[in-house]
Design a protein around this motif. Structure first.
Motif, PDB file in Angstrom:
ATOM      1  N   ASP A  25      38.576  40.428  33.171  1.00  0.00           N
ATOM      2  CA  ASP A  25      39.944  39.920  33.192  1.00  0.00           C
ATOM      3  C   ASP A  25      40.383  39.933  34.651  1.00  0.00           C
ATOM      4  O   ASP A  25      40.825  40.961  35.170  1.00  0.00           O
ATOM      5  N   PRO A  26      40.240  38.801  35.367  1.00  0.00           N
ATOM      6  CA  PRO A  26      40.497  38.809  36.814  1.00  0.00           C
ATOM      7  C   PRO A  26      41.981  38.782  37.150  1.00  0.00           C
ATOM      8  O   PRO A  26      42.790  38.162  36.448  1.00  0.00           O
ATOM      9  N   ILE A  27      42.325  39.483  38.221  1.00  0.00           N
ATOM     10  CA  ILE A  27      43.670  39.437  38.794  1.00  0.00           C
ATOM     11  C   ILE A  27      43.542  38.832  40.190  1.00  0.00           C
ATOM     12  O   ILE A  27      42.703  39.257  40.988  1.00  0.00           O
ATOM     13  N   LEU A  28      44.360  37.835  40.483  1.00  0.00           N
ATOM     14  CA  LEU A  28      44.309  37.116  41.750  1.00  0.00           C
ATOM     15  C   LEU A  28      45.576  37.404  42.542  1.00  0.00           C
ATOM     16  O   LEU A  28      46.685  37.326  42.009  1.00  0.00           O
ATOM     17  N   SER A  29      45.420  37.752  43.808  1.00  0.00           N
ATOM     18  CA  SER A  29      46.594  37.996  44.655  1.00  0.00           C
ATOM     19  C   SER A  29      46.342  37.457  46.055  1.00  0.00           C
ATOM     20  O   SER A  29      45.193  37.345  46.498  1.00  0.00           O
ATOM     21  N   ILE A  30      47.424  37.121  46.730  1.00  0.00           N
ATOM     22  CA  ILE A  30      47.372  36.700  48.130  1.00  0.00           C
ATOM     23  C   ILE A  30      48.218  37.669  48.927  1.00  0.00           C
ATOM     24  O   ILE A  30      49.387  37.913  48.600  1.00  0.00           O
ATOM     25  N   GLU A  31      47.619  38.229  49.985  1.00  0.00           N
ATOM     26  CA  GLU A  31      48.276  39.242  50.796  1.00  0.00           C
ATOM     27  C   GLU A  31      48.361  38.783  52.240  1.00  0.00           C
ATOM     28  O   GLU A  31      47.551  37.966  52.705  1.00  0.00           O
ATOM     29  N   ILE A  33      44.816  37.141  52.991  1.00  0.00           N
ATOM     30  CA  ILE A  33      43.771  37.754  52.186  1.00  0.00           C
ATOM     31  C   ILE A  33      43.888  37.266  50.751  1.00  0.00           C
ATOM     32  O   ILE A  33      44.949  37.377  50.137  1.00  0.00           O
ATOM     33  N   VAL A  34      42.812  36.697  50.242  1.00  0.00           N
ATOM     34  CA  VAL A  34      42.720  36.336  48.828  1.00  0.00           C
ATOM     35  C   VAL A  34      41.916  37.435  48.150  1.00  0.00           C
ATOM     36  O   VAL A  34      40.736  37.626  48.455  1.00  0.00           O
ATOM     37  N   ARG A  35      42.555  38.169  47.259  1.00  0.00           N
ATOM     38  CA  ARG A  35      41.911  39.317  46.626  1.00  0.00           C
ATOM     39  C   ARG A  35      41.739  39.066  45.127  1.00  0.00           C
ATOM     40  O   ARG A  35      42.669  38.631  44.448  1.00  0.00           O
ATOM     41  N   ILE A  36      40.549  39.360  44.628  1.00  0.00           N
ATOM     42  CA  ILE A  36      40.258  39.262  43.199  1.00  0.00           C
ATOM     43  C   ILE A  36      39.904  40.656  42.708  1.00  0.00           C
ATOM     44  O   ILE A  36      38.989  41.310  43.242  1.00  0.00           O
TER      45      ILE A  36
END
Length: 514
Positions: free
Chosen positions: A74-80, A114-117
């Motif tokens: 179950d991926p969570i995607l965020s941009i930092e 930063i694109v974090r998965i």
């Protein structure tokens, strides 16, 4: 044209770029560049996260999709940002999927993001990250590797222009004094609302050059045109029935470095709004409603006003993206990037929260409101002015006490009738959106599950469109209610659950209406 479902476009893109995937898979997944127009496949173990770097410029627009490939991931995607602050994130972009998506992320300033998965809970498995310019669904991808019925239109008769295809590049050449070569094809149809990115691999010219794109082209004599030149200037115009009208004449921009011969040109078009980007950076925009329907997209090479002039360009790749839909429904916007008023309005328009158009009608750097009794006290902003469709944003703070109190914004205020909608934050960290009718609140959305810092300042945004009012706090969507009033005043609100002295500070309050 018929638009394929977004997931089929992702499959097309995945297969088309399979060689690139293998290369990317061989690299370390941490501190690796993410490239738009490509997909990356990798794995996440329980509790792990993968980090990808995204160098981007102010005003650039990107979309990201993370799909579960196998396992129970179950991926969570965020941009930092570079300081690790989360600007925007998504878990499940709709109720019927575990996949994550961020569509229409608008870069607030130049920098490396930063694109974090991450894997939710103890889930794990393989994922596929797809990064696209503009929106999350591909409407058109022209790689110039198949022969087309290329249509060449020149400004004068003769053999002073040519177009040909070689090595997966489109070559356009034109000679003469102030000559134009426009090229398009029957398969280059676009809808009225889209984002397009064109890679100019090389441009050369004797005495100088001009190169660009046409769009919303109907027939041969009606279209919009966006050009850049060898000096580092850009220009936009509309041509209707062969008559040109300049929308923005030749303007310099620091992003366009004079003499650069390889670059990306991009356009964003929605309703009467036209935005122009160079190497991913927003360099200008205009509003014009002459041609509102979809049409063909095309390419332009111009010579300059000098004897013996020649312009030659090599085009490598064209991607046109459109908003992603799940079935027939647009992907709901659950979070916004909190930034300046101009950037937030741009994001709201791009992500289809509000229509294109309108103007900023008010901006207040610093105001305050005080109330000592129990209840809700409203303080009008822009007295005697009513708004129907409006966005009101501000940063609010107040000294926290043991008493329960709060601060907020008001829209659709009928004044003496005591009928209005208020969105507010209370000192316990609760957020609410309420419809007031006389002595009672008749409809309320209340949430206390948003992770807000205590004794801090908060960004609050109210959006009134037609009969609906939406509330965002710290960029997160809280909820919406139906408004009884079709229009009304706007203002600030101070809330006391019990009598006591409460002063609310409102910084950078702004109003956008249409």
């Amino acid at each position: 044209m018929t638009q394929l479902p977004w997931w089929r476009w992702c499959m097309v893109l995945t297969f088309a770029l399979a060689t690139t995937f293998i290369q990317m898979d061989a690299q370390a997944q941490d501190d690796t560049l993410v490239v738009t127009g490509q997909s990356i496949t990798n794995s996440l173990a329980s509790g792990e996260s993968a980090v990808w770097r995204l160098p981007a410029r102010d005003g650039a627009m990107f979309s990201f999709i993370v799909e579960q490939v196998n396992g129970d991931l179950d991926p969570i995607l965020s941009i930092e940002d570079t300081n690790g602050n989360v600007l925007i994130s998504n878990d499940d972009y709709s109720s019927d999927t575990l996949d994550a998506a961020i569509e229409g992320f608008t870069v607030p300033r130049n920098g490396t993001y930063i694109v974090r998965i991450s894997a939710y809970g103890d889930t794990s498995g393989d994922y596929r990250l797809t990064a696209l310019p503009g929106y999350a669904a591909i409407s058109l991808h022209e790689e110039f590797n198949e022969d087309r019925d290329w249509q060449l239109i020149t400004s004068s008769e003769g053999d002073d222009a040519q177009v040909n295809l070689a090595d997966s590049q489109l070559h356009i050449e034109v000679e003469g004094i102030q000559q134009t070569a426009r090229v398009t094809a029957t398969n280059l149809e676009t809808p009225d609302h889209f984002f397009a990115q064109l890679m100019v691999n090389n441009v050369s010219g004797r005495n100088g050059w001009q190169v660009g794109m046409t769009y919303r082209q109907r027939g041969n004599n009606s279209y919009y045109i966006y050009l850049v030149d060898h000096r580092g200037y850009w220009r936009a115009a509309v041509v209707e029935d062969g008559e040109e009208r300049v929308l923005s004449d030749w303007n310099p921009h620091p992003a366009i470095v004079a003499g650069t011969t390889s670059f990306e040109l991009s356009i964003f078009v929605k309703d009467d709004r036209h935005e122009f980007l160079y190497d991913g950076q927003l360099i200008g925009d205009v509003r014009d409603d002459t041609l509102l329907e979809g049409g063909r997209i095309g390419f332009v090479a111009d010579t300059v006003n000098a004897l013996g002039s020649r312009t030659s360009i090599l085009l490598d790749d064209l991607i046109v993206t459109v908003p992603m839909v799940n079935g027939t429904q647009a992907i709901p916007v659950q979070q916004l990037v909190v930034t300046s008023s101009g950037n937030m309005v741009r994001e709201l328009e791009r992500r289809n929260v509000i229509p294109a158009g309108g103007a900023q009608t008010l901006s207040l750097e610093e105001t305050s409101a005080r109330f000592t009794n129990a209840g809700v006290s409203r303080y009008a902003v822009a007295s005697n002015v009513t708004f129907s469709n409006v966005v009101v944003g501000a940063t609010i703070d107040w000294p926290f006490t043991e008493r329960l109190n709060g601060c907020g914004l008001v829209v659709r205020d009928a004044g003496d009738e005591d009928t209005y909608v208020v969105g507010f934050i209370d000192s316990n960290g609760g957020v609410a959106l309420s419809q007031r009718e006389g002595d009672a609140f008749t409809e309320t959305v209340f949430r206390d599950d948003i992770d807000l810092p205590t004794n801090s300042s908060y960004h609050i945004l109210l959006i009134a469109i037609d009969d609906e009012v939406r509330l965002f706090v710290e960029g997160e969507y809280v909820g919406s209610i139906e408004s009884i009033n079709a229009e009304g005043g706007i203002g600030q609100a101070v809330i006391n659950y019990d009598p006591g002295d409460t002063t609310c500070q409102f910084d950078n309050l702004w109003v956008w209406s249409w």
